[in-house]
Design a protein around this motif. Structure first.
Motif, PDB file in Angstrom:
ATOM      1  N   UNK A  77      77.116 -15.850  76.489  1.00  0.00           N
ATOM      2  CA  UNK A  77      77.759 -14.691  76.804  1.00  0.00           C
ATOM      3  C   UNK A  77      78.315 -14.044  75.565  1.00  0.00           C
ATOM      4  N   UNK A  78      79.171 -14.677  74.622  1.00  0.00           N
ATOM      5  CA  UNK A  78      79.966 -14.339  73.634  1.00  0.00           C
ATOM      6  C   UNK A  78      78.808 -13.833  72.568  1.00  0.00           C
ATOM      7  N   UNK A  79      77.782 -14.520  72.649  1.00  0.00           N
ATOM      8  CA  UNK A  79      76.419 -14.334  71.399  1.00  0.00           C
ATOM      9  C   UNK A  79      76.064 -13.047  72.142  1.00  0.00           C
ATOM     10  N   UNK A  80      75.928 -12.636  73.188  1.00  0.00           N
ATOM     11  CA  UNK A  80      75.390 -11.578  73.764  1.00  0.00           C
ATOM     12  C   UNK A  80      76.055 -10.305  73.436  1.00  0.00           C
ATOM     13  N   UNK A  81      77.245 -10.386  73.489  1.00  0.00           N
ATOM     14  CA  UNK A  81      78.621  -9.537  73.157  1.00  0.00           C
ATOM     15  C   UNK A  81      78.438  -9.175  71.730  1.00  0.00           C
ATOM     16  N   UNK A  82      78.207 -10.105  70.800  1.00  0.00           N
ATOM     17  CA  UNK A  82      78.058  -9.983  69.385  1.00  0.00           C
ATOM     18  C   UNK A  82      76.747  -9.523  69.080  1.00  0.00           C
ATOM     19  N   UNK A  98      76.680 -15.038  65.995  1.00  0.00           N
ATOM     20  CA  UNK A  98      75.575 -15.494  66.725  1.00  0.00           C
ATOM     21  C   UNK A  98      75.074 -16.731  66.103  1.00  0.00           C
ATOM     22  N   UNK A  99      74.608 -16.728  64.642  1.00  0.00           N
ATOM     23  CA  UNK A  99      74.045 -17.907  64.005  1.00  0.00           C
ATOM     24  C   UNK A  99      74.912 -19.067  64.004  1.00  0.00           C
ATOM     25  N   UNK A 100      76.247 -19.022  63.988  1.00  0.00           N
ATOM     26  CA  UNK A 100      77.184 -20.049  63.921  1.00  0.00           C
ATOM     27  C   UNK A 100      77.454 -20.452  65.175  1.00  0.00           C
ATOM     28  N   UNK A 101      77.553 -19.793  66.448  1.00  0.00           N
ATOM     29  CA  UNK A 101      77.921 -20.314  67.629  1.00  0.00           C
ATOM     30  C   UNK A 101      76.593 -20.884  68.310  1.00  0.00           C
ATOM     31  N   UNK A 102      75.422 -20.455  67.887  1.00  0.00           N
ATOM     32  CA  UNK A 102      74.110 -21.026  68.677  1.00  0.00           C
ATOM     33  C   UNK A 102      74.076 -22.514  68.647  1.00  0.00           C
TER      34      UNK A 102
END
Length: 251
Positions: A77-82, A98-102
């Protein structure tokens, strides 16, 4: 006044050199309480909490499973917001997030699936069923892996980041499906016990360690993501002047 102050902070925090400088103390501030809370929550859940009257000691795996499942959904969800921020405002820091959190989110998703399977063997008599909750969680793992694969497959960092942002935004539709799957369909997975509107269906001696573990795991997620962002930032900006000056000063 408050809005203008927030916008100034937002633009300043979006500066890559500024973020790189403040990320270390923020990461350290997340790491220590995160590790302590997670360690206490897991220990209290595995050792101190009373056994469940139906499941016995087998229920104790929830002290790892539930925080991991929560972070699998929170991370995407946080990646979608980003992703929205990256696509609309072209903010590099959102792309880097996004790249780091995935990979971190994918790790927690795999851990949630693995611990769920371990719990399912004594409870259901099988390691895996094509249950709505399990299947949608597995799809979430594939979405994480898709973001990682997209980033590695496209040579241009900006193009790869925008493709990852688009997949993050489109794939987030799976998150509410995971959350409400036990209510929308007749599944083997048990219903919500913590997020009930009346009161959690858990004894407080069981609940507090679980909340501690969930908070600790969340802080650890933030800590690891910040360090991943620093690595991605240096790689993407390795030819920029500010990185060159920083490397010169560190010699």
């Amino acid at each position: 006044m408050a809005k203008s102050a927030f916008m100034r902070w937002f633009h300043r925090f979006g500066s890559l050199p500024y973020f790189y400088g403040v990320s270390v103390p923020i990461a350290r501030a997340l790491a220590v309480p995160g590790v302590l809370l997670a360690a206490w929550g897991v220990f209290a859940g595995l050792v101190l909490a009373p056994a469940d009257y139906q499941q016995g000691d087998a229920f104790r795996i929830i002290y790892i499973h539930v925080p991991s499942a929560w972070l699998s959904m929170f991370g995407y969800t946080s990646m979608a917001v980003a992703g929205v921020v990256a696509l609309v405002w072209r903010l590099k820091l959102a792309e880097i997030y996004i790249v780091a959190a995935a990979p971190i989110g994918a790790s927690f998703t795999f851990l949630a699936l693995a611990t769920g399977s371990i719990w399912g063997k004594p409870m259901w008599g099988t390691w895996w069923v094509w249950d709505a909750r399990l299947t949608s969680e597995l799809i979430l793992l594939f979405l994480y892996l898709g973001v990682i694969a997209l980033h590695n497959a496209i040579e241009s960092p900006r193009t790869a980041a925008r493709a990852c942002a688009l997949l993050s935004v489109v794939g987030v539709i799976n998150v509410p499906i995971i959350h409400y799957s036990v209510e929308w369909w007749n599944t083997l997975h048990q219903g919500p016990t913590i997020t009930r509107f009346d009161r959690p269906a858990m004894d407080l001696d069981m609940l507090w360690p679980l909340l501690s573990a969930a908070l600790g795991f969340t802080l650890i997620f933030g800590w690891l993501t910040l360090w991943g962002m620093r690595v991605q930032l240096l790689w993407r900006e390795r030819r920029s002047r500010w990185v060159g000056r920083m490397l010169e000063n560190s010699r």
